[in-house]
Design an enzyme around this catalytic site. Structure first.
Site, PDB file in Angstrom:
ATOM      1  N   LYS A   1       3.697 -15.897  -0.859  1.00 16.58           N
ATOM      2  CA  LYS A   1       2.505 -16.699  -0.580  1.00 16.58           C
ATOM      3  C   LYS A   1       2.468 -17.954  -1.458  1.00 16.58           C
ATOM      4  O   LYS A   1       1.946 -18.990  -1.033  1.00 16.58           O
ATOM      5  CB  LYS A   1       1.270 -15.827  -0.843  1.00 16.58           C
ATOM      6  CG  LYS A   1      -0.038 -16.546  -0.797  1.00 16.58           C
ATOM      7  CD  LYS A   1      -1.166 -15.603  -1.163  1.00 16.58           C
ATOM      8  CE  LYS A   1      -2.464 -16.370  -1.364  1.00 16.58           C
ATOM      9  NZ  LYS A   1      -3.574 -15.476  -1.762  1.00 16.58           N
TER      10      LYS A   1
ATOM     11  N   HIS B   1      -8.097  -4.281  -1.103  1.00 23.36           N
ATOM     12  CA  HIS B   1      -7.333  -4.367   0.137  1.00 23.36           C
ATOM     13  C   HIS B   1      -6.340  -3.203   0.243  1.00 23.36           C
ATOM     14  O   HIS B   1      -6.313  -2.490   1.258  1.00 23.36           O
ATOM     15  CB  HIS B   1      -6.608  -5.714   0.206  1.00 23.36           C
ATOM     16  CG  HIS B   1      -5.768  -5.890   1.419  1.00 23.36           C
ATOM     17  ND1 HIS B   1      -6.245  -6.481   2.580  1.00 23.36           N
ATOM     18  CD2 HIS B   1      -4.488  -5.539   1.684  1.00 23.36           C
ATOM     19  CE1 HIS B   1      -5.294  -6.482   3.497  1.00 23.36           C
ATOM     20  NE2 HIS B   1      -4.207  -5.922   2.974  1.00 23.36           N
ATOM     21  N   GLU B   2      -5.546  -3.009  -0.796  1.00 19.41           N
ATOM     22  CA  GLU B   2      -4.520  -1.953  -0.731  1.00 19.41           C
ATOM     23  C   GLU B   2      -5.161  -0.567  -0.667  1.00 19.41           C
ATOM     24  O   GLU B   2      -4.673   0.316   0.040  1.00 19.41           O
ATOM     25  CB  GLU B   2      -3.549  -2.056  -1.916  1.00 19.41           C
ATOM     26  CG  GLU B   2      -2.856  -3.419  -2.072  1.00 19.41           C
ATOM     27  CD  GLU B   2      -2.266  -3.998  -0.799  1.00 19.41           C
ATOM     28  OE1 GLU B   2      -1.907  -3.227   0.110  1.00 19.41           O
ATOM     29  OE2 GLU B   2      -2.185  -5.242  -0.695  1.00 19.41           O
TER      30      GLU B   2
ATOM     31  N   GLU C   1       0.801  -1.224   0.000  1.00 23.49           N
ATOM     32  CA  GLU C   1       0.000   0.000   0.000  1.00 23.49           C
ATOM     33  C   GLU C   1       0.836   1.277   0.000  1.00 23.49           C
ATOM     34  O   GLU C   1       0.543   2.204   0.745  1.00 23.49           O
ATOM     35  CB  GLU C   1      -0.930  -0.040   1.214  1.00 23.49           C
ATOM     36  CG  GLU C   1      -0.229  -0.005   2.596  1.00 23.49           C
ATOM     37  CD  GLU C   1       0.184  -1.366   3.153  1.00 23.49           C
ATOM     38  OE1 GLU C   1       0.376  -2.310   2.353  1.00 23.49           O
ATOM     39  OE2 GLU C   1       0.323  -1.471   4.385  1.00 23.49           O
TER      40      GLU C   1
ATOM     41  N   ASP D   1       9.814 -10.362   9.493  1.00 24.03           N
ATOM     42  CA  ASP D   1       9.534 -11.157   8.282  1.00 24.03           C
ATOM     43  C   ASP D   1       9.223 -12.607   8.641  1.00 24.03           C
ATOM     44  O   ASP D   1       8.401 -13.259   8.004  1.00 24.03           O
ATOM     45  CB  ASP D   1      10.728 -11.121   7.320  1.00 24.03           C
ATOM     46  CG  ASP D   1      10.924  -9.744   6.709  1.00 24.03           C
ATOM     47  OD1 ASP D   1       9.914  -9.056   6.458  1.00 24.03           O
ATOM     48  OD2 ASP D   1      12.087  -9.342   6.500  1.00 24.03           O
TER      49      ASP D   1
ATOM     50  N   GLU E   1      -3.769  -4.603   9.516  1.00 21.19           N
ATOM     51  CA  GLU E   1      -4.268  -5.602   8.560  1.00 21.19           C
ATOM     52  C   GLU E   1      -5.691  -6.074   8.856  1.00 21.19           C
ATOM     53  O   GLU E   1      -6.471  -6.301   7.927  1.00 21.19           O
ATOM     54  CB  GLU E   1      -3.302  -6.786   8.475  1.00 21.19           C
ATOM     55  CG  GLU E   1      -1.914  -6.419   7.932  1.00 21.19           C
ATOM     56  CD  GLU E   1      -1.918  -5.829   6.521  1.00 21.19           C
ATOM     57  OE1 GLU E   1      -2.940  -5.975   5.806  1.00 21.19           O
ATOM     58  OE2 GLU E   1      -0.915  -5.207   6.131  1.00 21.19           O
TER      59      GLU E   1
HETATM   60  N1  BES Z   1       1.051  -4.425   3.759  1.00 18.09           N
HETATM   61  C1  BES Z   1       0.817  -5.729   3.244  1.00 18.09           C
HETATM   62  C2  BES Z   1       2.064  -6.414   2.731  1.00 18.09           C
HETATM   63  C3  BES Z   1       3.157  -6.562   3.751  1.00 18.09           C
HETATM   64  C4  BES Z   1       2.894  -6.835   5.075  1.00 18.09           C
HETATM   65  C5  BES Z   1       4.462  -6.467   3.345  1.00 18.09           C
HETATM   66  C6  BES Z   1       3.936  -6.968   5.990  1.00 18.09           C
HETATM   67  C7  BES Z   1       5.501  -6.605   4.251  1.00 18.09           C
HETATM   68  C8  BES Z   1       5.240  -6.859   5.582  1.00 18.09           C
HETATM   69  C9  BES Z   1      -0.234  -5.711   2.121  1.00 18.09           C
HETATM   70  O1  BES Z   1      -1.242  -4.769   2.312  1.00 18.09           O
HETATM   71  C10 BES Z   1      -0.916  -7.033   2.105  1.00 18.09           C
HETATM   72  O2  BES Z   1      -1.527  -7.350   3.085  1.00 18.09           O
HETATM   73  N2  BES Z   1      -0.814  -7.757   1.008  1.00 18.09           N
HETATM   74  C11 BES Z   1      -1.490  -9.022   0.838  1.00 18.09           C
HETATM   75  C12 BES Z   1      -2.725  -8.782  -0.002  1.00 18.09           C
HETATM   76  C13 BES Z   1      -3.919  -9.576   0.362  1.00 18.09           C
HETATM   77  C14 BES Z   1      -4.254  -9.626   1.817  1.00 18.09           C
HETATM   78  C15 BES Z   1      -5.112  -9.112  -0.463  1.00 18.09           C
HETATM   79  C16 BES Z   1      -0.528  -9.980   0.164  1.00 18.09           C
HETATM   80  O3  BES Z   1       0.597  -9.590  -0.122  1.00 18.09           O
HETATM   81  O4  BES Z   1      -0.886 -11.116  -0.069  1.00 18.09           O
HETATM   82 ZN    ZN Z   2      -2.515  -5.380   3.946  1.00 18.93          ZN
END
Ligand code: BES
Ligand code: ZN
Length: 587
Positions: A541, A271-272, A247, A351, A294
């Site tokens: 993921k 989401h973003e 985001e 992480d 989140e």
């Molecule tokens: N802010 C997160 C990604 C993130 C979290 C990066 C913690 C590094 C550390 C982002 O908003 C997110 O949650 N992305 C998800 C999207 C999904 C929940 C729709 C993802 O990456 O899968």
């Molecule tokens: Zn998120």
């Protein structure tokens, strides 16, 4: 704001706070470094202030001693000239062959949660919010983008082969939202305040996929209040981008794996977009309160789905989310304190702590409260009011909870019946399992059970019609359900391929689950396909479970290890670190 220490930063956030950051970068693709200068404007929060701690590389603090003492309320500008390390964990430097166009190199950053310090010497705590300006010099044929508004571009006076891009972020934000990209990217306008950026090869595809962006923004504004960041652009990242989306203010980063061709994975954008309120405007004080970012974002994302599509879809997403939570709890172990909604992060790498827990235990709590307190409209009223109250600030779980009790002062007796300790400070699944409507999920459950119960002689009853009745989210859910069961016999999986032709599905969410099902059934032909997907894109993921799945197929453990080792140098630094841990390399 009560200053609390940040377990994930070396900075003494109670002594001083950064108010503004001015950045000058020279991007050097040959040496893989950012050569730069940063000027930090700091406000002193304590009398007799003379030294500040910053951490530059992830593990070691940088101490700066001022030649004078300052008192509370005074400001000082500290200028630091420096060069990043080629192995800075925030940055991935791609060779031309790692891009879609294959002609130009590419650089991108990913600062959340604690990597900004590897690219800028700064406090790097989400408790500190500041504005920023930046000037970035890059080779003429490339474009620089940042998580800010564009502020023009000029020829680099010191080098005629280069251009300087200027950026301005006038809204105070935490350092983890600073982001930079340099590459051969183009854009298309997709709405009154939105453009989509990517390499030219997929910019039209992206413009189609994300055509609902403005509708999502308007829906989010109707739920949460005005959008304060001006522009909302999207940038489709190279395939190695480790997350689904990020985001970054004014410029969301998004994985190319959401380009499904049918807009079916655009929920990532909802989401973003939602983070524009929860996360970017109202920010977790430190990473122990990450669920506030989140959990609320997932809650708003699903409210957008409810408004744009249906309550049935929101309920269906709730079911999917609960399953994600179960997967994370199984992965970590039900006694692991990292499955607490509010974990202790002293001595913990953020992480390594990352999982679906803050997302889905967080959502489950908010949904549970919604049901107790009067339904979606009532509870969204609270979320909007919470956003208004804490906008431009940071918040802890305690402060959130206090405001919940204040807002619902007439329903305190209900709130007092909630087992707060179980929700927040106890490992394992959420203490209450929400009862979601199963209208959309029933077809998935039924088909999954048909396969699970099928004997050899029943296999002839399956036909391509079975999946034609499912839409794309339902097909994903069907596969997710199968992954929760015992591995299917190999004959079943082969039959499934014969009737549903899943090997040729491009949709990354479907393909990912299908390949795991196949590897689990010990279908050897799926092994190269799984490793191909694990390396051709780098969204963690997908990549982490795919590597793990092949590694757990003992005959192919070495194959998984060798594939990882061959590709390691080209992987994103954080992905490489985590896959190495998953595969038990280097202790
Ligand atoms: N802010 C997160 C990604 C993130 C979290 C990066 C913690 C590094 C550390 C982002 O908003 C997110 O949650 N992305 C998800 C999207 C999904 C929940 C729709 C993802 O990456 O899968
Ligand atoms: Zn998120």
């Amino acid at each position: 704001m009560t200053p609390v220490s940040d377990p994930s930063s070396f900075s003494t956030v109670s002594k001083c706070a950064t108010k503004h950051l001015n950045l000058i970068y020279h991007v050097d693709f040959d040496k893989r470094v950012l050569k730069g200068k940063v000027a930090l404007t700091l406000e002193v929060l304590e009398d007799k202030f003379s030294s500040l701690f910053r951490s530059l590389s992830k593990g070691s603090p940088l101490e700066i001693t001022l030649p004078f003492e300052l008192s509370r309320g005074q400001h000082v500008i500290v200028e630091i000239e420096y060069e990043t390390s080629p192995s800075a964990t925030a940055l991935q430097w791609l060779t031309p062959t790692q891009t879609v166009g294959k002609k130009h190199p590419y650089l991108f950053s990913q600062c959340q949660a604690t990597h900004c310090r590897s690219m800028i010497p700064c406090q790097d705590s989400p408790s500190v919010k500041h504005t920023y300006y930046a000037q970035v010099s890059v080779p003429k044929e490339l474009v620089a983008l940042m998580s800010a508004l564009h502020d023009g571009q000029v020829p680099d006076p010191s080098d005629s082969s280069r251009v300087i891009y200027r950026f301005r972020q006038p809204v105070p934000m935490p350092s983890y939202l600073i982001a930079i990209v340099v590459g051969a990217v183009e854009s298309r306008k997709i709405g009154p305040r939105s453009r989509v950026w990517s390499e030219k090869e997929n910019v039209d595809e992206a413009a189609f996929e994300f055509s609902e962006t403005e509708t999502m923004l308007k829906t989010a504004e109707s739920l949460a209040g005005p959008y304060v960041w001006g522009q909302y652009d999207l940038l489709v990242m190279p395939p190695s981008f480790p997350y689904g989306g990020m985001e970054n203010p004014c410029l969301t980063f998004v994985t190319p794996t959401v380009l499904a061709g049918d807009k079916s994975l655009a929920g990532v954008i909802a989401h973003e977009i939602s983070h524009s309120w929860t996360g970017n405007l109202v920010t977790n004080r430190n990473w122990e309160h990450f669920w506030l970012n989140e959990g609320h974002t997932v809650y708003i994302e699903r409210m957008i789905a409810r408004c744009m599509e249906s309550e049935h879809l929101r309920q269906f997403k709730g079911i999917g989310g609960w399953k994600e939570l179960q997967e994370s709890v199984n992965q970590f172990g039900a006694n692991n304190v990292l499955t607490n909604l509010v974990p202790n992060l002293h001595e913990v790498d953020t992480d390594e702590a990352f999982s679906s827990v803050p997302y889905e235990k967080g959502f489950a709590l908010l949904y549970h409260l919604e049901e107790l307190l009067g339904g979606p409209e009532v509870f969204m009223g609270f979320v909007k009011s919470y956003i208004q109250l804490f906008a431009y600030g940071t918040v802890t779980t305690e402060e959130w909870k206090n405001y919940l009790f204040t807002y619902f002062k007439d329903k305190v007796d209900i709130l007092n019946k909630v087992d707060w300790n179980a929700w927040m400070h106890t490992p394992g699944m959420a203490p209450v399992k929400p009862k979601y409507d199963t209208t959309m999920a029933d077809a998935c459950t039924a088909l999954c059970q048909r396969w699970v119960k099928a004997k050899e002689e029943d296999l002839a009853s399956f036909t391509e019609e079975d999946v034609k009745k499912l839409n794309s989210p339902q097909l994903i859910e069907f596969m997710a359900l199968l992954l929760q069961e015992e591995p299917l016999p190999l004959s079943h999986v082969k039959k499934m391929q014969e009737v549903y032709q899943l090997n040729s599905v491009k949709n990354a969410e479907v393909r990912f689950r299908w390949l795991r099902i196949c590897v689990r059934a010990h279908w050897e032909e799926a092994v190269p396909l799984a490793l191909k997907m694990a390396t051709e894109q780098g969204r963690m993921k997908f990549t982490r479970p795919l590597f793990k799945e092949v590694y757990n197929f003992s005959k192919y453990s070495d194959k998984a290890l060798n594939t990882f080792k061959e590709n390691r140098g080209a992987l994103h630094p954080v992905t490489a670190m985590l896959v190495a841990k998953d595969l038990k390399i280097n202790g």
